[in-house]
Design a protein around this motif. Structure first.
Motif, PDB file in Angstrom:
ATOM      1  N   PRO A   1       1.550  38.952 -56.414  1.00  0.00           N
ATOM      2  CA  PRO A   1       0.891  38.030 -57.356  1.00  0.00           C
ATOM      3  C   PRO A   1       1.858  36.961 -57.859  1.00  0.00           C
ATOM      4  N   HIS A   2       1.506  35.693 -57.646  1.00  0.00           N
ATOM      5  CA  HIS A   2       2.351  34.583 -58.071  1.00  0.00           C
ATOM      6  C   HIS A   2       1.808  33.841 -59.281  1.00  0.00           C
ATOM      7  N   GLY A   3       0.521  34.019 -59.597  1.00  0.00           N
ATOM      8  CA  GLY A   3      -0.006  33.312 -60.751  1.00  0.00           C
ATOM      9  C   GLY A   3      -1.463  33.638 -61.012  1.00  0.00           C
ATOM     10  N   LEU A   4      -1.897  33.402 -62.244  1.00  0.00           N
ATOM     11  CA  LEU A   4      -3.282  33.588 -62.660  1.00  0.00           C
ATOM     12  C   LEU A   4      -3.819  32.252 -63.159  1.00  0.00           C
ATOM     13  N   VAL A   5      -5.060  31.954 -62.808  1.00  0.00           N
ATOM     14  CA  VAL A   5      -5.687  30.688 -63.198  1.00  0.00           C
ATOM     15  C   VAL A   5      -7.020  30.998 -63.869  1.00  0.00           C
ATOM     16  N   LEU A   6      -7.264  30.365 -65.000  1.00  0.00           N
ATOM     17  CA  LEU A   6      -8.550  30.474 -65.695  1.00  0.00           C
ATOM     18  C   LEU A   6      -9.327  29.197 -65.423  1.00  0.00           C
ATOM     19  N   LYS A   7     -10.414  29.313 -64.649  1.00  0.00           N
ATOM     20  CA  LYS A   7     -11.208  28.157 -64.240  1.00  0.00           C
ATOM     21  C   LYS A   7     -12.658  28.371 -64.654  1.00  0.00           C
ATOM     22  N   ALA A   8     -13.166  27.494 -65.539  1.00  0.00           N
ATOM     23  CA  ALA A   8     -14.563  27.555 -65.984  1.00  0.00           C
ATOM     24  C   ALA A   8     -14.946  28.948 -66.484  1.00  0.00           C
ATOM     25  N   GLY A   9     -14.040  29.599 -67.206  1.00  0.00           N
ATOM     26  CA  GLY A   9     -14.313  30.916 -67.775  1.00  0.00           C
ATOM     27  C   GLY A   9     -14.061  32.073 -66.837  1.00  0.00           C
ATOM     28  N   ASN A  10     -13.672  31.812 -65.591  1.00  0.00           N
ATOM     29  CA  ASN A  10     -13.421  32.873 -64.618  1.00  0.00           C
ATOM     30  C   ASN A  10     -11.942  32.907 -64.242  1.00  0.00           C
ATOM     31  N   TRP A  11     -11.413  34.129 -64.062  1.00  0.00           N
ATOM     32  CA  TRP A  11     -10.011  34.311 -63.731  1.00  0.00           C
ATOM     33  C   TRP A  11      -9.832  34.448 -62.216  1.00  0.00           C
ATOM     34  N   TYR A  12      -8.753  33.831 -61.706  1.00  0.00           N
ATOM     35  CA  TYR A  12      -8.424  33.895 -60.284  1.00  0.00           C
ATOM     36  C   TYR A  12      -6.956  34.268 -60.118  1.00  0.00           C
ATOM     37  N   LEU A  13      -6.687  35.084 -59.113  1.00  0.00           N
ATOM     38  CA  LEU A  13      -5.324  35.479 -58.775  1.00  0.00           C
ATOM     39  C   LEU A  13      -4.865  34.696 -57.550  1.00  0.00           C
ATOM     40  N   VAL A  14      -3.714  34.068 -57.659  1.00  0.00           N
ATOM     41  CA  VAL A  14      -3.079  33.415 -56.519  1.00  0.00           C
ATOM     42  C   VAL A  14      -1.952  34.327 -56.059  1.00  0.00           C
ATOM     43  N   ALA A  15      -2.060  34.851 -54.850  1.00  0.00           N
ATOM     44  CA  ALA A  15      -1.103  35.858 -54.383  1.00  0.00           C
ATOM     45  C   ALA A  15      -0.720  35.599 -52.929  1.00  0.00           C
ATOM     46  N   ARG A  16       0.481  36.046 -52.582  1.00  0.00           N
ATOM     47  CA  ARG A  16       0.968  35.888 -51.215  1.00  0.00           C
ATOM     48  C   ARG A  16       0.889  37.225 -50.482  1.00  0.00           C
ATOM     49  N   GLY A  17       0.374  37.181 -49.262  1.00  0.00           N
ATOM     50  CA  GLY A  17       0.289  38.364 -48.414  1.00  0.00           C
ATOM     51  C   GLY A  17       0.264  37.950 -46.964  1.00  0.00           C
ATOM     52  N   ASP A  18       0.977  38.666 -46.139  1.00  0.00           N
ATOM     53  CA  ASP A  18       1.060  38.323 -44.709  1.00  0.00           C
ATOM     54  C   ASP A  18       1.566  36.899 -44.494  1.00  0.00           C
ATOM     55  N   GLY A  19       2.469  36.469 -45.377  1.00  0.00           N
ATOM     56  CA  GLY A  19       3.099  35.169 -45.194  1.00  0.00           C
ATOM     57  C   GLY A  19       2.288  33.974 -45.636  1.00  0.00           C
TER      58      GLY A  19
END
Length: 323
Positions: free
Chosen positions: A173-191
């Motif tokens: 996990p590299h970061g969390l984003v709150l967009k229009a009331g919804n949370w999203y995870l930005v993560a790295r996997g398999d390069g």
């Protein structure tokens, strides 16, 4: 103005290990030559700032140096309370920490600034979720936020739209984003980096091993690029529409912003006042209910498959109403 910039430059160097003249210039929105002059002024004032040459060089402060500048301006104190997002903090499991921090800040402020900050908190409220949509359940958000902060990989069980719907992945996990009331995870996997909607994470297991973040990763920049690519992937087709004057005026309220921004006027207005435009669409099935919102203010010109589907839907509606 210059004094404020010198303070900002000093605080930037204090908060980071080192910064180049270009990085400082970009952050403060001035020229590199201005940074050179400002650094000289700080040195002349007794601030232990020095430059390191070379590819990995830059300006830095002498190890252990900390400024004792603690004053806040009135506008700075107001902004601190305007940026407070209690609902988001609660979802991250930081309710107590947020409340305590605000109380400590209020107690430390002079009476005048305390009153102004209190007025901001009482007169501005940020409600993030869109109209008529409740906040999604995110039972695993706090665990993922902790793993993101402490740089621990996570094993997630995720429900996605494509087949197979349920997948299991180990990601960093590299970061969390709150967009229009919804949370999203930005993560790295398999390069590669992927985005996961937190509410669709069915289970999470925080792993013991830490990971090194991708060098130079910029969460805000990555998210902006992701949104641009997402709209391009989503809008795979185009449609040509003939809109009345009222339909053209209602375009921004009835279609999503990406489609409105990408619209192209191809003809008109004609004698009847109708303008022909081309817009990007996600698919035939997704476009039909969106276009029906316009009522008689829109006519589908192309593609033929979309026009046929709109006609089929309207005939079915007529039968339902006995027309």
């Amino acid at each position: 103005m210059r004094a404020t910039r010198l303070v900002s430059l000093l605080l930037l160097l204090q908060s980071r290990d080192r910064m180049t003249a270009r990085e400082l210039a970009d952050a403060l929105e001035v020229s590199v030559r201005t940074i050179y002059r400002d650094v000289d002024s700080l040195g002349a004032a007794g601030v232990p700032v020095y430059g390191e040459p070379g590819h990995d060089g830059g300006y830095r402060l002498l190890d252990g140096y900390r400024t004792r500048l603690t004053g806040l301006t009135a506008s700075e104190a107001e902004v601190l309370f305007l940026t407070g997002l209690p609902a988001a903090a609660a979802q991250l499991g930081l309710t107590a920490a947020t409340t305590t921090a605000q109380l400590k800040l209020m107690a430390a402020l002079p009476a005048e600034l305390r009153d102004r900050a209190g007025r901001v908190a009482g007169r501005f409220h940020l409600d993030l979720p869109p109209w008529y949509l409740g906040t999604e359940r995110t039972p695993h958000l706090a665990a993922i936020a902790d793993a993101t902060w402490n740089q621990h990989a996570v094993k997630i069980r995720y429900l996605r739209w494509a087949e197979p719907h349920e997948i299991t992945r180990t990601v960093q996990p590299h970061g969390l984003v709150l967009k229009a009331g919804n949370w999203y995870l930005v993560a790295r996997g398999d390069g590669r980096f992927r985005t996961y909607r937190i509410s669709r994470i069915l289970d999470v297991d925080v792993l013991a091993q830490p990971f090194d973040r991708a060098e130079g990763f910029d969460l805000a920049g990555h998210w902006e690029t992701y949104l641009e690519h997402f709209d391009r992937r989503r809008h795979r087709d185009t449609a040509v529409l003939r809109l009345s004057r009222r339909g053209l005026d209602r375009l921004p309220e009835l279609l999503d912003p990406a489609a409105v921004a990408a619209r192209k006027i191809t003809a008109g207005p004609d004698a009847a006042g109708r303008t022909e435009i081309e817009i990007p669409i996600e698919s035939i099935g997704a476009a039909v209910p969106e276009l029906l919102k316009f009522g008689a203010d829109v006519e589908v010109v192309a593609p033929e498959a979309l026009r046929t589907e709109v006609v089929r839907t309207l005939r079915a509606m007529n039968r339902a109403y006995g027309v």
